[in-house]
Design an enzyme around this catalytic site. Structure first.
Site, PDB file in Angstrom:
ATOM      1  N   LYS A   1      42.419  60.517  40.809  1.00  0.00           N
ATOM      2  CA  LYS A   1      42.076  60.913  39.438  1.00  0.00           C
ATOM      3  C   LYS A   1      42.755  62.198  39.008  1.00  0.00           C
ATOM      4  CE  LYS A   1      38.092  58.268  38.192  1.00  0.00           C
ATOM      5  NZ  LYS A   1      37.699  57.647  39.468  1.00  0.00           N
TER       6      LYS A   1
ATOM      7  N   SER B   1      42.023  54.557  47.203  1.00  0.00           N
ATOM      8  CA  SER B   1      41.971  55.416  46.015  1.00  0.00           C
ATOM      9  C   SER B   1      41.268  56.745  46.214  1.00  0.00           C
ATOM     10  CB  SER B   1      41.317  54.641  44.864  1.00  0.00           C
ATOM     11  OG  SER B   1      40.078  54.108  45.295  1.00  0.00           O
TER      12      SER B   1
HETATM   13  C1  PLP Z   1      37.434  56.380  39.623  1.00  0.00           C
HETATM   14  C2  PLP Z   1      37.728  55.715  40.894  1.00  0.00           C
HETATM   15  C3  PLP Z   1      38.105  54.354  40.965  1.00  0.00           C
HETATM   16  C4  PLP Z   1      38.159  53.450  39.760  1.00  0.00           C
HETATM   17  O1  PLP Z   1      39.066  53.878  38.791  1.00  0.00           O
HETATM   18  P1  PLP Z   1      38.973  53.335  37.304  1.00  0.00           P
HETATM   19  O2  PLP Z   1      40.126  53.968  36.619  1.00  0.00           O
HETATM   20  O3  PLP Z   1      37.655  53.801  36.738  1.00  0.00           O
HETATM   21  O4  PLP Z   1      39.029  51.858  37.358  1.00  0.00           O
HETATM   22  C5  PLP Z   1      38.429  53.823  42.211  1.00  0.00           C
HETATM   23  N1  PLP Z   1      38.358  54.561  43.331  1.00  0.00           N
HETATM   24  C6  PLP Z   1      37.997  55.854  43.304  1.00  0.00           C
HETATM   25  C7  PLP Z   1      37.943  56.599  44.587  1.00  0.00           C
HETATM   26  C8  PLP Z   1      37.676  56.486  42.089  1.00  0.00           C
HETATM   27  O5  PLP Z   1      37.314  57.773  42.077  1.00  0.00           O
END
Ligand code: PLP
Length: 319
Positions: free
Chosen positions: A52, A303
């Site tokens: 993010k 992510s």
């Molecule tokens: C926010 C987040 C997501 C999902 O992202 P979106 O853009 O809301 O679909 C996935 N994994 C992690 C670790 C996140 O912080």
């Protein structure tokens, strides 16, 4: 049509050039423990522990000078709040993160230590949201977690890095909540290499984007506790950016049970030495659950890694 969408490929290239000095180009590593050819994009090793940072940094860098002076505000207890706090601090912009009284102290401290002012208000996320709306009326600039073109463009830079490191990808598995991550990635890939299959992965418990795509418009779903807590929450009934891009560019959405997600986390830890939170493990989990049609070279985004380590241990020890 790909060209009628609220974000363009050029926006993503611009974002890439802009945020490069401020975010890590994270490794794309070949996994050894899956059947077939699988690459892991290690955004769990991004600064602040999640991707993010890309979208938040791009949004902050596209503010006008007078907007930067007004400061930015966000409403998040998790990875988005950390990203906004960290990016704003480094760019010399004042940031306020709104949270409810129910948020655990360690999360409050984490955001504060990254350089944000934390404003604690009310007993629900809605109360925190109202406080944020008030600060916006008073002149602060909101940084939304997903539904903004510059946020989507920032997350889309992940696709450009993957193509640089391993151009020969056939399928990409992307964790999906509000859709900022998958919208940016899918838009870039569908224009540059349209043959890539882009698959979103969410948890069965409260998959708002999945339900919304099924309904043909943004809908609310009941929010339930899940191991993939970073995937919780709605897509916004007034969603303008991510809903149409997902409709146009995403080929499929896979849903997972809690046990499948836990299995994915354990596998990544014990076989790939990666600490990954539930949301970050869903791509690997979908592969292990046999829910991904076997299609050539596969990449997935790990992510994020921001999970309480006691909770992490509990997941690891349950076999
Ligand atoms: C926010 C987040 C997501 C999902 O992202 P979106 O853009 O809301 O679909 C996935 N994994 C992690 C670790 C996140 O912080």
């Amino acid at each position: 049509m790909l060209t009628d969408l609220p974000v363009t490929l050029l926006d993503i290239y611009h974002a890439y050039a802009r945020i490069r000095p401020w975010v890590r180009h994270t490794p794309l590593v070949k996994a050894s423990s899956f059947k077939g050819n699988v690459w892991l994009k290690l955004e769990n090793q991004q600064e602040t522990g999640a991707f993010k940072l890309r979208g938040a940094t791009n949004r902050l860098l596209t503010l006008r000078e007078e907007e930067k002076k007004q400061g930015v505000v966000a409403c998040s207890t998790g990875n988005h709040g950390r990203a906004v706090a960290f990016a704003a601090n480094r760019l010399g912009v004042r940031s306020v993160i709104c949270m409810s009284e129910l948020v655990p102290q360690n999360k409050v401290d984490a955001v504060r230590s990254l350089g944000a002012e934390v404003r604690i208000i009310g007993r629900s996320q809605d109360d925190a949201q109202k406080e944020m709306d008030k600060l916006v009326r008073e002149g602060m600039i909101p940084v939304p977690p997903f539904d903004h073109p510059e946020v989507v463009a920032g997350q889309g830079t992940i696709a450009l890095e993957i193509l640089e490191d391993q151009p020969d990808i056939d399928t990409i598995l992307v964790p999906l909540s509000g859709g900022g991550l998958i919208a940016g990635i899918a838009l870039a890939l569908k224009i540059i290499t349209p043959s890539i299959r882009v698959i979103g992965v969410s948890m069965e418990r409260g998959a708002a984007m999945y339900a919304s795509q099924q309904a043909g418009k943004p809908v609310e779903v009941e929010e339930l506790p899940t191991l993939a807590d970073s995937l919780g929450g709605g897509i916004g009934l007034n969603n303008r950016v991510t809903f149409p891009i997902v409709r146009e560019c995403v080929d499929d959405i896979i849903l997972l049970t809690e046990e499948e997600i836990a299995h994915g986390m354990r596998h990544l830890y014990f076989h790939e030495q990666q600490v990954v939170e539930g949301a970050g493990a869903v791509g690997a989990a979908a592969l292990l659950a046999g829910k991904v049609p076997d299609t050539g070279n596969i990449a997935t985004i790990l992510s994020g890694k921001n999970i309480d380590m006691h909770a992490f241990h509990r997941v690891m020890n349950k076999t």
